[in-house]
Scaffold this motif. Structure first.
Motif, short mmCIF file in Angstrom:
data_model
loop_
_atom_site.label_atom_id
_atom_site.label_comp_id
_atom_site.label_asym_id
_atom_site.label_seq_id
_atom_site.Cartn_x
_atom_site.Cartn_y
_atom_site.Cartn_z
N HIS A 37 0.82 -1.21 0.00
CA HIS A 37 0.00 0.00 0.00
C HIS A 37 0.85 1.27 0.00
O HIS A 37 0.33 2.37 -0.05
CB HIS A 37 -0.94 0.01 1.22
CG HIS A 37 -2.02 -1.03 1.11
ND1 HIS A 37 -3.06 -1.13 2.00
CD2 HIS A 37 -2.21 -2.02 0.19
CE1 HIS A 37 -3.86 -2.14 1.64
NE2 HIS A 37 -3.35 -2.69 0.55
N VAL A 38 2.15 1.07 0.08
CA VAL A 38 3.06 2.22 0.05
C VAL A 38 4.03 2.01 -1.12
O VAL A 38 5.09 1.40 -0.96
CB VAL A 38 3.81 2.37 1.40
CG1 VAL A 38 4.67 3.62 1.41
CG2 VAL A 38 2.81 2.42 2.56
N PRO A 39 3.65 2.50 -2.31
CA PRO A 39 4.44 2.22 -3.52
C PRO A 39 5.89 2.68 -3.42
O PRO A 39 6.75 2.16 -4.14
CB PRO A 39 3.70 2.98 -4.63
CG PRO A 39 2.34 3.29 -4.09
CD PRO A 39 2.43 3.27 -2.60
N ALA A 40 6.17 3.63 -2.54
CA ALA A 40 7.55 4.11 -2.39
C ALA A 40 8.51 2.97 -2.06
O ALA A 40 9.70 3.04 -2.40
CB ALA A 40 7.61 5.18 -1.31
N HIS A 41 8.02 1.90 -1.42
CA HIS A 41 8.92 0.79 -1.09
C HIS A 41 9.48 0.17 -2.38
O HIS A 41 10.67 -0.10 -2.47
CB HIS A 41 8.19 -0.29 -0.28
CG HIS A 41 7.84 0.14 1.10
ND1 HIS A 41 8.23 -0.56 2.22
CD2 HIS A 41 7.14 1.19 1.57
CE1 HIS A 41 7.77 0.06 3.31
NE2 HIS A 41 7.10 1.12 2.93
N SER A 42 8.59 -0.06 -3.35
CA SER A 42 9.05 -0.67 -4.61
C SER A 42 9.95 0.30 -5.37
O SER A 42 10.94 -0.10 -5.97
CB SER A 42 7.87 -1.04 -5.50
OG SER A 42 6.95 -1.81 -4.78
N GLU A 43 9.57 1.56 -5.35
CA GLU A 43 10.35 2.55 -6.11
C GLU A 43 11.74 2.74 -5.50
O GLU A 43 12.75 2.77 -6.21
CB GLU A 43 9.62 3.89 -6.14
CG GLU A 43 8.31 3.81 -6.90
CD GLU A 43 7.65 5.17 -7.00
OE1 GLU A 43 8.28 6.12 -7.51
OE2 GLU A 43 6.49 5.30 -6.55
N ALA A 44 11.80 2.84 -4.19
CA ALA A 44 13.10 3.02 -3.53
C ALA A 44 13.94 1.76 -3.70
O ALA A 44 15.16 1.84 -3.84
CB ALA A 44 12.91 3.34 -2.05
N ALA A 45 13.28 0.61 -3.71
CA ALA A 45 14.02 -0.64 -3.88
C ALA A 45 14.73 -0.64 -5.24
O ALA A 45 15.88 -1.06 -5.35
CB ALA A 45 13.10 -1.85 -3.76
N TRP A 46 14.04 -0.14 -6.27
CA TRP A 46 14.71 -0.08 -7.59
C TRP A 46 15.94 0.81 -7.53
O TRP A 46 17.02 0.44 -7.99
CB TRP A 46 13.75 0.40 -8.68
CG TRP A 46 14.52 0.57 -9.95
CD1 TRP A 46 14.99 1.73 -10.48
CD2 TRP A 46 15.01 -0.50 -10.77
NE1 TRP A 46 15.75 1.47 -11.60
CE2 TRP A 46 15.77 0.12 -11.81
CE3 TRP A 46 14.89 -1.88 -10.75
CZ2 TRP A 46 16.41 -0.62 -12.80
CZ3 TRP A 46 15.52 -2.62 -11.73
CH2 TRP A 46 16.26 -1.99 -12.75
#
Ligand code: AMP
Ligand code: TRP
Length: 332
Positions: free
Chosen positions: A86-95
């Motif tokens: 629910h917090v898309p920033a996790h996927s984006e920061a992971a990239w």
């Protein structure tokens, strides 16, 4: 002004039902910290996808875990409880962090080595980069402390290394997190092979007790727990099975293992085991009842994980924007 509270972040994968290891080793300790820290507890559903999941079960378990967090004593008003996806920033920061992490670093992770051996040919890239997503989880919240089991220490080291690398290449962006391996929470061992940690992924269900196991199942599993033929209730390395049952009882009753040993002088395993089972049932029954109530109240459950995600998104996005800006990404 009040001193800023230190930030805690931790997550549990919804990849299996939670055990009394999770409860006694993690959840009750987390509850004890809730007044003194700004805490984020996340159900890491994206991490669970590194291994094939049954969609229906993943959905159910994700909600069940949130309910278990709350039922175990984590107040949703005092802690930020949310679902990782629910917090898309996790996927984006992971990239972004993936671009700063070396193949060699990931190849050295013991959890990856163990898990990839288990799945053989079909090791996903996700399983390999799993620790980078975990680093993103942690770093987005300016986390000071990460309460985890000893097996996760290596992953936190990597999160620290990535944070330091990024801070040095650009400018201070991330707080450097510390692992927090609590010594109060017992390490609960496998009931069948007490040399191993109790895990929700063990093949034999008699090896673990689930937080939601019904009383008769708890009693049966404790009565079948492996002990030894010494016949005395003692806390030592030569008696790992009995010592584990002592740890369980000790954590629930807040009595020292030595006191328990004293209480059971001259008393056999049958009575000891039945007391351990009684204590567990008494401890877990209110939790189980509360979980049931919570899961029936969809509106309340939704309000918990939605307001959690709202707060988490706010904090995580701020950090993500900082990262993007420093990397040369044009603001949206
Ligand atoms: P895991 O279930 O391995 O994802 O672990 C989630 C959290 O529960 C971590 O903080 C672990 O330290 C804790 N935990 C899991 N299993 C045990 C255990 N057998 N004894 C103590 N703590 C545990
Ligand atoms: N990898 C952790 C485990 O298996 C779960 C996890 C994911 C986690 N992200 C995290 C734990 C961030 C602490 C902080 O136990």
């Amino acid at each position: 002004m009040e001193d800023k509270k230190k930030v805690i972040f931790s997550g549990i994968q919804p990849s299996g039902d939670l055990t009394i290891g999770n409860y006694l080793g993690a959840l009750i300790n987390w509850s004890a910290l809730q007044n003194d820290y700004d805490s984020y507890y996340c159900v890491v559903d994206l991490h669970a996808l590194t291994i094939r999941q049954e969609p229906k079960e993943l959905r159910a378990r994700t909600l069940k875990n949130i309910a278990i967090y709350v039922a175990s004593g984590l107040d949703p008003e005092k802690n930020t409880l949310f679902i990782q996806s629910h917090v898309p920033a996790h996927s984006e920061a992971a990239w972004l962090l993936n671009c700063f992490c070396y193949m060699g670093e990931l190849g050295r992770m013991t959890q990856y080595k163990d898990k990839s051996q288990k799945v053989g040919e079909s090791v996903s890239a996700g399983l390999f980069t799993y620790p980078v997503l975990m680093a993103a989880d942690i770093l987005l919240y300016n986390t000071d402390l990460v309460p985890v089991g000893a097996d996760q220490k290596q992953h936190i080291e990597l999160a620290r290394d990535l944070a330091i690398r990024f801070n040095n290449l650009y400018s201070p962006t991330f707080t450097i997190p510390e692992p927090y391996i609590a010594d109060t929470g017992a390490k609960i061992m496998d009931l069948q092979e007490p040399e191993k940690k109790m895990s929700k992924s063990a093949d034999n269900p008699n090896a673990y007790i689930l937080i939601l196991d019904p009383p008769e199942v708890i009693r049966k599993k404790i009565s079948r727990a492996v002990t030894d033929d010494l016949g005395v209730v003692r806390y030592n390395e030569a008696q790992p099975g009995v010592s584990n049952l002592i740890s369980i009882l000790s954590t629930i009753t807040n009595k020292k293992p030595e006191e328990i040993v004293k209480d059971y002088e001259g008393i056999g395993y049958a009575k000891f085991k039945s007391d351990v089972a009684d204590a567990l049932v008494a401890e877990l029954q209110p939790v189980q009842n509360r979980v049931k109530e919570l899961l029936e109240d969809k509106t309340y459950m939704e309000s918990i994980y939605k307001s959690g995600a709202e707060k988490a998104n706010y904090v995580a996005n701020k950090t993500l924007r900082k990262m993007q800006k420093k990397l040369g990404i044009i603001p949206r």
